[in-house]
Design a protein around this motif. Structure first.
Motif, PDB file in Angstrom:
ATOM      1  N   GLU A  76       1.078  -1.003  -0.371  1.00 58.67           N
ATOM      2  CA  GLU A  76       0.088   0.558  -0.104  1.00 58.67           C
ATOM      3  C   GLU A  76       0.842   1.392   0.138  1.00 58.67           C
ATOM      4  O   GLU A  76       0.590   2.479  -0.452  1.00 58.67           O
ATOM      5  CB  GLU A  76      -0.574  -0.052   1.412  1.00 58.67           C
ATOM      6  N   HIS A  77       1.957   0.549   0.274  1.00 57.66           N
ATOM      7  CA  HIS A  77       3.459   2.077   0.608  1.00 57.66           C
ATOM      8  C   HIS A  77       3.776   2.678  -0.308  1.00 57.66           C
ATOM      9  O   HIS A  77       4.748   3.213  -1.041  1.00 57.66           O
ATOM     10  CB  HIS A  77       3.904   1.875   2.149  1.00 57.66           C
ATOM     11  N   GLY A  78       3.804   1.300  -1.745  1.00 56.38           N
ATOM     12  CA  GLY A  78       4.471   1.581  -2.564  1.00 56.38           C
ATOM     13  C   GLY A  78       6.632   0.960  -2.754  1.00 56.38           C
ATOM     14  O   GLY A  78       6.944   1.247  -3.078  1.00 56.38           O
ATOM     15  N   LYS A  79       6.323   0.452  -1.181  1.00 58.78           N
ATOM     16  CA  LYS A  79       7.463  -0.209  -0.682  1.00 58.78           C
ATOM     17  C   LYS A  79       7.482  -1.448  -2.134  1.00 58.78           C
ATOM     18  O   LYS A  79       8.604  -2.381  -0.889  1.00 58.78           O
ATOM     19  CB  LYS A  79       7.798   0.181   0.564  1.00 58.78           C
ATOM     20  N   ALA A  80       6.826  -2.287  -2.606  1.00 53.93           N
ATOM     21  CA  ALA A  80       6.799  -3.500  -2.205  1.00 53.93           C
ATOM     22  C   ALA A  80       7.832  -3.791  -3.899  1.00 53.93           C
ATOM     23  O   ALA A  80       7.794  -3.565  -4.497  1.00 53.93           O
ATOM     24  CB  ALA A  80       5.333  -4.320  -2.738  1.00 53.93           C
ATOM     25  N   THR A  81       8.825  -5.199  -3.511  1.00 57.91           N
ATOM     26  CA  THR A  81       9.624  -4.958  -5.020  1.00 57.91           C
ATOM     27  C   THR A  81       8.912  -6.319  -5.072  1.00 57.91           C
ATOM     28  O   THR A  81       8.117  -6.894  -4.871  1.00 57.91           O
ATOM     29  CB  THR A  81      11.228  -5.300  -4.009  1.00 57.91           C
ATOM     30  N   GLU A  82       9.225  -6.412  -6.293  1.00 59.18           N
ATOM     31  CA  GLU A  82       9.121  -8.019  -7.075  1.00 59.18           C
ATOM     32  C   GLU A  82       8.871  -9.469  -5.407  1.00 59.18           C
ATOM     33  O   GLU A  82       7.799 -10.169  -5.979  1.00 59.18           O
ATOM     34  CB  GLU A  82       9.975  -8.378  -8.383  1.00 59.18           C
ATOM     35  N   GLN A  83       9.857  -9.322  -5.336  1.00 64.20           N
ATOM     36  CA  GLN A  83       9.736 -10.769  -4.120  1.00 64.20           C
ATOM     37  C   GLN A  83       9.142 -10.226  -3.327  1.00 64.20           C
ATOM     38  O   GLN A  83       8.674 -11.610  -2.641  1.00 64.20           O
ATOM     39  CB  GLN A  83      11.339 -10.531  -3.860  1.00 64.20           C
ATOM     40  N   VAL A  84       8.945  -9.235  -2.777  1.00 66.58           N
ATOM     41  CA  VAL A  84       7.860  -9.185  -1.592  1.00 66.58           C
ATOM     42  C   VAL A  84       6.114  -9.256  -2.062  1.00 66.58           C
ATOM     43  O   VAL A  84       5.817  -9.686  -1.738  1.00 66.58           O
ATOM     44  CB  VAL A  84       8.391  -7.479  -0.960  1.00 66.58           C
ATOM     45  N   ASN A  85       6.186  -9.062  -3.334  1.00 65.04           N
ATOM     46  CA  ASN A  85       4.847  -9.533  -4.092  1.00 65.04           C
ATOM     47  C   ASN A  85       5.044 -10.832  -4.418  1.00 65.04           C
ATOM     48  O   ASN A  85       3.687 -11.755  -4.317  1.00 65.04           O
ATOM     49  CB  ASN A  85       4.910  -8.971  -6.033  1.00 65.04           C
ATOM     50  N   GLN A  86       5.670 -11.904  -4.593  1.00 64.00           N
ATOM     51  CA  GLN A  86       5.748 -13.335  -5.166  1.00 64.00           C
ATOM     52  C   GLN A  86       6.007 -14.014  -3.036  1.00 64.00           C
ATOM     53  O   GLN A  86       5.076 -14.412  -3.137  1.00 64.00           O
ATOM     54  CB  GLN A  86       7.551 -13.527  -5.294  1.00 64.00           C
ATOM     55  N   LEU A  87       6.552 -13.303  -2.060  1.00 62.71           N
ATOM     56  CA  LEU A  87       6.232 -13.967  -0.557  1.00 62.71           C
ATOM     57  C   LEU A  87       4.954 -13.303   0.023  1.00 62.71           C
ATOM     58  O   LEU A  87       4.514 -14.532   0.152  1.00 62.71           O
ATOM     59  CB  LEU A  87       7.351 -12.536  -0.004  1.00 62.71           C
ATOM     60  N   TYR A  88       4.416 -12.622  -0.891  1.00 65.57           N
ATOM     61  CA  TYR A  88       2.961 -12.139  -0.500  1.00 65.57           C
ATOM     62  C   TYR A  88       2.256 -13.397  -0.899  1.00 65.57           C
ATOM     63  O   TYR A  88       1.311 -13.174   0.053  1.00 65.57           O
ATOM     64  CB  TYR A  88       2.603 -10.452  -0.971  1.00 65.57           C
ATOM     65  N   SER A  89       1.820 -13.143  -2.640  1.00 66.54           N
ATOM     66  CA  SER A  89       1.282 -14.326  -2.815  1.00 66.54           C
ATOM     67  C   SER A  89       1.436 -16.113  -2.231  1.00 66.54           C
ATOM     68  O   SER A  89       0.023 -16.456  -2.700  1.00 66.54           O
ATOM     69  CB  SER A  89       1.596 -14.614  -4.449  1.00 66.54           C
ATOM     70  N   ILE A  90       2.190 -15.677  -1.821  1.00 63.11           N
ATOM     71  CA  ILE A  90       3.052 -17.382  -1.305  1.00 63.11           C
ATOM     72  C   ILE A  90       1.878 -17.238  -0.202  1.00 63.11           C
ATOM     73  O   ILE A  90       1.486 -18.342   0.009  1.00 63.11           O
ATOM     74  CB  ILE A  90       4.317 -18.092  -0.878  1.00 63.11           C
ATOM     75  N   ALA A  91       2.139 -16.336   0.806  1.00 66.91           N
ATOM     76  CA  ALA A  91       0.951 -16.275   2.001  1.00 66.91           C
ATOM     77  C   ALA A  91       0.010 -16.711   1.796  1.00 66.91           C
ATOM     78  O   ALA A  91      -1.124 -16.993   2.588  1.00 66.91           O
ATOM     79  CB  ALA A  91       1.553 -15.060   3.072  1.00 66.91           C
ATOM     80  N   LEU A  92      -0.741 -15.652   0.951  1.00 69.24           N
ATOM     81  CA  LEU A  92      -2.268 -15.958   0.455  1.00 69.24           C
ATOM     82  C   LEU A  92      -2.427 -17.192   0.143  1.00 69.24           C
ATOM     83  O   LEU A  92      -3.681 -18.046   0.578  1.00 69.24           O
ATOM     84  CB  LEU A  92      -2.398 -15.134  -0.567  1.00 69.24           C
ATOM     85  N   SER A  93      -1.657 -17.758  -0.553  1.00 69.77           N
ATOM     86  CA  SER A  93      -1.569 -18.970  -0.916  1.00 69.77           C
ATOM     87  C   SER A  93      -1.913 -20.200   0.647  1.00 69.77           C
ATOM     88  O   SER A  93      -2.548 -21.404  -0.078  1.00 69.77           O
ATOM     89  CB  SER A  93      -0.780 -19.613  -2.041  1.00 69.77           C
ATOM     90  N   GLN A  94      -0.848 -20.223   0.957  1.00 70.80           N
ATOM     91  CA  GLN A  94      -0.867 -21.012   2.393  1.00 70.80           C
ATOM     92  C   GLN A  94      -2.138 -20.532   3.188  1.00 70.80           C
ATOM     93  O   GLN A  94      -2.471 -21.762   3.641  1.00 70.80           O
ATOM     94  CB  GLN A  94       0.572 -19.978   3.307  1.00 70.80           C
ATOM     95  N   THR A  95      -1.685 -19.405   3.485  1.00 73.14           N
ATOM     96  CA  THR A  95      -3.681 -18.790   4.139  1.00 73.14           C
ATOM     97  C   THR A  95      -4.222 -19.852   3.154  1.00 73.14           C
ATOM     98  O   THR A  95      -5.344 -20.401   3.986  1.00 73.14           O
ATOM     99  CB  THR A  95      -4.110 -17.157   3.826  1.00 73.14           C
ATOM    100  N   ALA A  96      -4.833 -19.837   2.356  1.00 73.37           N
ATOM    101  CA  ALA A  96      -6.439 -20.144   1.539  1.00 73.37           C
ATOM    102  C   ALA A  96      -6.011 -21.458   1.471  1.00 73.37           C
ATOM    103  O   ALA A  96      -6.860 -22.217   1.893  1.00 73.37           O
ATOM    104  CB  ALA A  96      -5.917 -20.278  -0.323  1.00 73.37           C
TER     105      ALA A  96
END
Length: 153
Positions: A76-96
């Motif tokens: 949200e603060h525009g500080k995300a790198t590609e790696q952060v986005n990938q890790l976020y998607s992993i966290a979303l998947s694991q939560t799913a």
């Protein structure tokens, strides 16, 4: 230990916190790393590298759902790198997967959709399609399984 000594003498010296965090991470001592990230964050809540570190550590500790708001803050603060986005998607998947195992299929689907929005992997598409099958949404399942086949013909 030398970093800890510096922190004890001057709790505002941020580089010492970073040293303790990195040392703990390299030793895969994620509980200690989390403790020190939280201490450092108390000193500087504007340091998004600490927010990212906390999210990553929570993910490594198997606390994927708890890591989501931290990743979202970075994004949200525009500080995300590609790696952060990938890790976020992993966290979303694991939560799913966790929500799916708990029988909360509607919430699981929401998390799968968010993860797929970031990166549509075979596993995510397959899991969501299988969820569709279990909820008797056969046309959605067929479409999803077709997408899996397109990724891996």
């Amino acid at each position: 230990e030398s970093f800890m000594g510096v922190v004890e003498r001057d709790p505002t010296f941020k580089q010492s916190y970073r040293g303790v965090i990195e040392a703990a991470m390299s030793l895969e001592d994620y509980d200690t790393a989390l403790e020190w990230v939280e201490k450092a964050y108390e000193q500087d809540e504007e340091d998004f590298s600490l927010v990212t570190d906390k999210a990553n550590i929570l993910l490594k500790l198997g606390r994927a759902e708890e890591s989501l708001p931290w990743y979202e803050s970075v994004i949200e603060h525009g500080k995300a790198t590609e790696q952060v986005n990938q890790l976020y998607s992993i966290a979303l998947s694991q939560t799913a997967v966790t929500k799916d195992q708990e029988g909360d299929l509607e919430t699981a689907e929401t998390f799968y959709d968010k993860a797929i929005e970031i990166e549509a992997t075979e596993t995510r598409l397959f899991n969501r399609s299988y969820l569709y099958m279990r909820t008797e949404r056969v046309p959605d399942a067929i479409e999803g399984f077709s997408q899996v086949c397109q990724l891996n013909p």
